[in-house]
Design a protein around this motif. Structure first.
Motif, short mmCIF file in Angstrom:
data_model
loop_
_atom_site.label_atom_id
_atom_site.label_comp_id
_atom_site.label_asym_id
_atom_site.label_seq_id
_atom_site.Cartn_x
_atom_site.Cartn_y
_atom_site.Cartn_z
N LEU A 289 6.51 3.84 -2.50
CA LEU A 289 6.10 3.32 -1.19
C LEU A 289 7.24 2.64 -0.65
O LEU A 289 7.41 2.62 0.68
CB LEU A 289 4.94 2.54 -1.27
CG LEU A 289 3.34 3.24 -2.00
CD1 LEU A 289 2.32 2.32 -1.74
CD2 LEU A 289 3.43 4.51 -1.14
N MET A 290 7.74 2.01 -1.12
CA MET A 290 9.19 1.13 -0.63
C MET A 290 9.96 2.19 -0.06
O MET A 290 10.75 2.16 1.12
CB MET A 290 9.77 0.06 -1.63
CG MET A 290 11.02 -0.41 -0.78
SD MET A 290 11.60 -1.65 -2.20
CE MET A 290 13.22 -2.19 -1.43
N ASP A 291 10.20 3.19 -0.74
CA ASP A 291 11.08 4.39 -0.64
C ASP A 291 10.73 5.08 0.71
O ASP A 291 11.50 5.03 1.71
CB ASP A 291 11.21 5.26 -1.76
CG ASP A 291 12.31 6.48 -1.62
OD1 ASP A 291 13.24 6.35 -2.07
OD2 ASP A 291 11.79 7.66 -1.17
N SER A 292 9.43 5.45 0.59
CA SER A 292 9.11 6.28 1.85
C SER A 292 9.13 5.43 3.17
O SER A 292 9.17 6.02 4.30
CB SER A 292 7.68 7.06 1.55
OG SER A 292 6.66 5.80 1.42
N SER A 293 8.70 4.19 2.93
CA SER A 293 8.68 3.28 4.05
C SER A 293 10.13 3.14 4.71
O SER A 293 10.55 3.19 5.79
CB SER A 293 8.36 1.98 3.56
OG SER A 293 7.33 1.67 4.50
N GLU A 294 11.29 2.90 3.76
CA GLU A 294 12.59 2.85 4.06
C GLU A 294 13.00 4.10 4.79
O GLU A 294 13.93 4.11 5.81
CB GLU A 294 13.54 2.16 3.03
CG GLU A 294 13.33 1.06 2.65
CD GLU A 294 13.62 -0.38 3.71
OE1 GLU A 294 14.20 0.17 4.60
OE2 GLU A 294 13.28 -1.25 3.59
N VAL A 372 3.97 11.95 5.01
CA VAL A 372 4.07 12.02 3.41
C VAL A 372 3.82 10.59 3.16
O VAL A 372 3.29 10.43 1.95
CB VAL A 372 5.69 12.22 3.22
CG1 VAL A 372 6.05 11.90 1.79
CG2 VAL A 372 6.06 13.61 3.28
N HIS A 373 4.18 9.64 4.04
CA HIS A 373 3.91 8.15 3.59
C HIS A 373 2.38 7.88 3.29
O HIS A 373 1.98 7.17 2.47
CB HIS A 373 4.41 7.40 4.68
CG HIS A 373 4.44 5.71 4.39
ND1 HIS A 373 4.96 5.45 3.37
CD2 HIS A 373 3.91 4.89 5.25
CE1 HIS A 373 5.03 3.98 3.23
NE2 HIS A 373 4.15 3.61 4.12
N LYS A 374 1.54 8.56 4.32
CA LYS A 374 0.21 8.44 4.22
C LYS A 374 -0.33 8.99 2.94
O LYS A 374 -1.31 8.22 2.10
CB LYS A 374 -0.45 9.12 5.28
CG LYS A 374 -0.22 8.49 6.67
CD LYS A 374 -1.23 9.19 7.62
CE LYS A 374 -0.92 8.63 9.07
NZ LYS A 374 -1.75 9.62 10.22
N GLY A 489 -1.88 6.35 12.92
CA GLY A 489 -2.84 7.36 12.38
C GLY A 489 -4.05 6.79 12.07
O GLY A 489 -4.35 5.84 12.36
N GLU A 490 -4.88 7.67 11.41
CA GLU A 490 -6.24 7.08 10.83
C GLU A 490 -5.96 6.11 9.79
O GLU A 490 -5.09 6.21 9.16
CB GLU A 490 -6.93 8.64 10.45
CG GLU A 490 -6.97 9.64 11.46
CD GLU A 490 -7.48 10.78 10.97
OE1 GLU A 490 -7.92 10.59 9.87
OE2 GLU A 490 -7.80 11.83 11.83
N ALA A 491 -7.05 5.54 9.82
CA ALA A 491 -7.09 4.61 8.61
C ALA A 491 -7.10 5.15 7.36
O ALA A 491 -7.88 6.07 7.18
CB ALA A 491 -8.36 3.53 8.95
N VAL A 492 -6.53 4.64 6.20
CA VAL A 492 -6.46 5.15 5.04
C VAL A 492 -7.88 4.92 4.72
O VAL A 492 -8.30 3.72 4.37
CB VAL A 492 -5.16 4.60 4.09
CG1 VAL A 492 -5.65 5.05 2.76
CG2 VAL A 492 -3.87 4.66 4.68
N PRO A 493 -8.50 5.69 4.07
CA PRO A 493 -9.96 5.48 3.35
C PRO A 493 -9.98 4.88 2.18
O PRO A 493 -8.63 4.77 1.41
CB PRO A 493 -10.49 6.88 3.66
CG PRO A 493 -9.22 7.72 3.05
CD PRO A 493 -8.27 7.11 4.10
#
Length: 493
Positions: A289-294, A372-374, A489-493
């Motif tokens: 997640l750090m990777d996709s966030s960066e 992708v991050h979602k 975007g939409e809230a993550v369920p």
């Protein structure tokens, strides 16, 4: 005239700026308030060196040795060092660039040129010596260079995520191989006891066959059961050796010289209690997640760099030095030469839509990475909940099997007591012991399942067991939620 030029330049910039639609980064992701299989009231208790929760000194030694010695650890560190170098290189563009040059040349003009005819078939010949210093400075009025630095920092964040991901995989591989080794070792030990019981059963049934108390079919079945346990012992020994070899490779030591310490008093640890805390913690700890966030951060910087292509580039250049035909005169005041250009401006007028296409492509890449991050967040949350379910199931199986083992051992004790007073034969005692040992095997497997599940849980929570890279200073990406760019975007369920 100068006022008119300034007005036209300002108008051109304004028109270029108005032609670009504003870019708004996506908002922060929303997380559920808790996991399905864990209470949000229990704070996260996952330590950096999470493998120590098992209180197993051998595992501690193996993991820490692998993190120190495995070449992949060095690979991750070098990847981060490369990122630091790239940030420093990008930052250098914010400052003026100065260089020094020296030259010496000889020249001779042709007599068969207009200049030669003007000189009445004469020529200009001679030599010149020149020493110059050149200075250029691109003024970062629109933030193009600053965004390049931001892009380099985002790539450094990706490199740090890679380093942490490598460490996480190494620790996971060591823990999995170690638990599988201990499982095979414990299974082999119990199988040896079961084999002894079944060998005794074959001997007793053979004696009873001789006096007519058992049939030949009974003896054949006892021998088959003995052969099965011997085959299982062989499989357990192979699994034990293969996992020991895997640990040796991870440790980067010679396989033939490596042995996992196995003291006689060793006992498998209990399944530890792991509290994952709030789901948002996953975002701050998981390397993927750090990777996709960066990467989102990098794409935002690329989008803003693409925007600056619509605006003029402004730079300052100057040249100062000395030139002389004779080297002895080069330092004289009269040999000076210089050129100062107060400002150099380049304004895009017509590019056939190239800049607009590049900007649109940058924005589309950003939107792709947002999605992708979602998905990565959803996968991370699911993996944590799956691991929590497996840990809970393993604990429940252990509780049931523990009760069953207590009953089985009680049955064996009763059979021995009845045999002692002559109320039954030793075959029944042997069968009762065999049954208790078989339940112990199931109990060991369930405990290993629980230990493996907690290992998978630690991996799902992103506990890589390392701290930020040494010497990172202010450039080191810190794994906190504030570091990550927003995603709308939409809230993550």
């Amino acid at each position: 005239m100068n006022d008119r030029l300034s007005f036209l330049l300002g108008l051109a910039i304004l028109l270029q700026g108005c032609s670009i639609e504003p870019f708004v980064p996506a908002a922060d992701p929303a997380f559920p308030s808790s996991y399905r299989n864990a209470s949000p009231d229990e704070p996260n208790n996952v330590d950096v060196r999470w493998w120590r929760v098992y209180r197993d000194p051998v595992l501690d030694h193996l993991v820490e040795s692998v993190l120190e010695r495995n070449p992949y650890t060095r690979f991750g560190e070098l990847h981060v060092a490369e990122g630091h170098a790239n940030v420093l290189g990008a930052r250098a563009d914010l400052l003026p660039n100065m260089n020094f040059g020296a030259s010496r040349d000889e020249s001779h003009t042709s007599t068969n040129t207009p200049l030669g005819e003007l000189l009445q078939q004469g020529t200009i010949a001679g030599q010149s010596n020149r020493i110059t210093s050149n200075t250029t400075w691109q003024i970062d009025l629109w933030g193009r260079i600053a965004q390049s630095v931001e892009l380099a920092k985002a790539k450094l964040g990706v490199a740090e995520a890679t380093r942490r991901s490598v460490a996480l995989v190494l620790v996971r591989e060591v823990a999995v191989a170690y638990w599988q080794f201990r499982a095979a070792e414990a299974d082999h030990s119990l199988l040896e006891q079961i084999r002894a019981e079944r060998q005794e059963a074959v001997r007793l049934i053979g004696m009873r066959l001789d006096i007519g108390l058992n049939t030949e079919q009974d003896l054949i079945e006892a021998k088959v059961r003995l052969a099965r346990v011997e085959a299982e012992m062989h499989e357990a020994a192979v699994k034990r050796d293969m996992n020991e070899q895997e640990l040796a490779i991870l440790m980067v030591v010679d396989v033939k010289d490596f042995r996992v310490p196995s003291p006689v008093e060793y006992a498998l640890p209990d399944i530890p209690e792991v509290a994952p805390g709030l789901p948002a913690i996953v975002l701050a700890r998981r390397p993927d997640l750090m990777d996709s966030s960066e990467r989102l951060r990098a794409l935002i910087a690329q989008e803003r760099i693409a925007e600056t292509a619509f605006y003029p580039s402004i730079s300052l250049t100057s040249r100062y030095g000395f030139a002389s035909q004779d080297l002895s005169d080069i330092a004289k005041h009269s040999s000076r030469e210089f050129s100062f250009v107060p400002i150099s401006l380049s304004l895009p007028i017509f590019d056939a839509g190239r800049n607009r296409a590049n900007l649109e492509a940058a924005r589309l890449r950003y939107q792709q990475q947002v999605n992708v991050h979602k998905v990565n967040i959803l996968i991370a949350l699911r993996q944590v909940d799956d691991a929590l379910s497996q840990v809970r199931a393993a604990r429940e199986r252990l509780r049931i099997l523990d009760e069953a083992l207590t009953a089985s051992q009680r049955r064996a004790n009763v059979a021995e007591a009845r045999y002692a007073v002559g109320q039954n034969n030793y075959v029944e005692v042997n069968q009762a012991r065999d049954g208790a040992l078989s339940l112990q095997r199931k109990l060991v497997r369930s405990r290993i399942d629980g230990l493996m599940a907690t290992t998978m849980l630690m991996e799902a929570l992103g506990a890589d067991g390392t701290s930020p890279s040494k010497g990172s200073g202010e450039l080191s990406p810190k794994p906190t939620r504030q570091r990550f760019p927003s995603i709308r975007g939409e809230a993550v369920p």
